[in-house]
Motif scaffolding. Structure first.
Motif, short mmCIF file in Angstrom:
data_model
loop_
_atom_site.label_atom_id
_atom_site.label_comp_id
_atom_site.label_asym_id
_atom_site.label_seq_id
_atom_site.Cartn_x
_atom_site.Cartn_y
_atom_site.Cartn_z
N LYS A 44 0.81 -1.22 0.00
CA LYS A 44 0.00 0.00 0.00
C LYS A 44 0.84 1.27 0.00
N VAL A 45 2.15 1.10 -0.05
CA VAL A 45 3.07 2.24 0.01
C VAL A 45 3.29 2.82 -1.37
N ASN A 46 3.29 4.15 -1.47
CA ASN A 46 3.57 4.85 -2.72
C ASN A 46 4.88 5.62 -2.62
N GLY A 47 5.47 5.89 -3.76
CA GLY A 47 6.71 6.68 -3.81
C GLY A 47 7.94 5.79 -3.85
N VAL A 48 8.90 6.19 -4.66
CA VAL A 48 10.11 5.38 -4.86
C VAL A 48 10.88 5.21 -3.56
N ASN A 49 11.09 6.31 -2.82
CA ASN A 49 11.86 6.24 -1.58
C ASN A 49 11.18 5.37 -0.54
N ASN A 50 9.86 5.52 -0.44
CA ASN A 50 9.12 4.74 0.55
C ASN A 50 9.11 3.25 0.20
N ARG A 51 8.98 2.96 -1.09
CA ARG A 51 9.03 1.55 -1.51
C ARG A 51 10.41 0.96 -1.25
N SER A 52 11.44 1.80 -1.36
CA SER A 52 12.79 1.33 -1.07
C SER A 52 12.94 0.94 0.39
N ILE A 53 12.29 1.71 1.29
CA ILE A 53 12.30 1.37 2.72
C ILE A 53 11.66 0.00 2.92
N CYS A 54 10.54 -0.22 2.23
CA CYS A 54 9.84 -1.52 2.34
C CYS A 54 10.70 -2.67 1.84
N GLU A 55 11.32 -2.48 0.69
CA GLU A 55 12.17 -3.53 0.13
C GLU A 55 13.30 -3.86 1.09
N ASN A 56 13.82 -2.82 1.75
CA ASN A 56 14.89 -3.04 2.73
C ASN A 56 14.40 -3.88 3.90
N ARG A 57 13.20 -3.58 4.40
CA ARG A 57 12.65 -4.33 5.52
C ARG A 57 12.40 -5.79 5.14
#
Length: 202
Positions: A44-57
């Motif tokens: 449900k996350v939008n934005g490249v930077n925010n998706r990057s945080i998710c991928e990291n987690r």
């Protein structure tokens, strides 16, 4: 050849057998439900930077917690925690909530809060992970209900007045995992009940 087979059989028969423990199934179920919750909120996350945080987690948490799919790892920080609180033997016969807080910085600080719901009160036990072991650091009685520990969950990152750390809220009934909710950093408001609770315990 037959002698070698006999020797090999005798060797494996004396190897220590890992006996199942009650927390083993809790550990495996808990891991799966939590990771599914993380994947759900990241969807449900939008934005490249925010998706990057998710991928990291998603990529780093299994290693950080010492979990690997359906594999049992009794060296995991999560398994050690379950074993510690089982040895404290205060709540596995009740409804309870676990709040896992991951304070990041120069070093990651792990704090877990066990919330035990009783008829006329709510007891909270705080545990800290340090040097490979969990230890109890605080105990309080609080005037809070189970609903106070369920903040709204969103994939929207807040620009201001947000809580800067990830945390996980998992509800249990005895040894049964009921649900687990992963909250990403900066997605929960600072003035929420859960943040006020955590700040009050520190």
């Amino acid at each position: 050849m037959r002698l070698l087979c006999i020797v090999f059989y005798l060797f494996i028969s004396v190897l220590p057998v890992q006996e199942p423990e009650r927390v083993d199934s809790v550990f495996l179920s808990w891991n799966g439900v939590t990771l599914n919750s993380l994947r759900d909120i990241c969807g449900k996350v939008n934005g490249v930077n925010n998706r990057s945080i998710c991928e990291n987690r998603i990529s780093s948490l299994p290693g950080f917690w010492g979990i690997d799919g359906d594999s049992l790892n009794r060296s995991s920080v999560r398994w050690k925690f379950l074993k510690k609180i089982e040895m404290d033997s205060v709540f596995f016969n009740r409804n309870w909530t676990l709040i896992e807080l991951m304070e990041t910085g120069e070093r990651v600080r792990l704090i877990n809060y066990v919330v035990i719901y009783q008829k006329n009160s709510t007891t909270v036990l705080a545990y800290s992970y340090d040097h490979g072991d969990w230890s109890r650091i605080n105990k309080k009685h609080v005037a809070l209900k189970k609903s106070d520990f369920v903040p709204p969950r969103s994939g929207e990152f807040l620009a201001t007045d947000s809580y800067p750390y990830d945390f996980v809220i998992t509800n249990f009934t005895g040894y049964l995992v009921v649900e687990s909710r992963y909250y990403l950093e900066h997605t929960v408001r600072r003035n929420s009940n859960i943040v006020k609770f955590v700040d009050g315990m520190n």
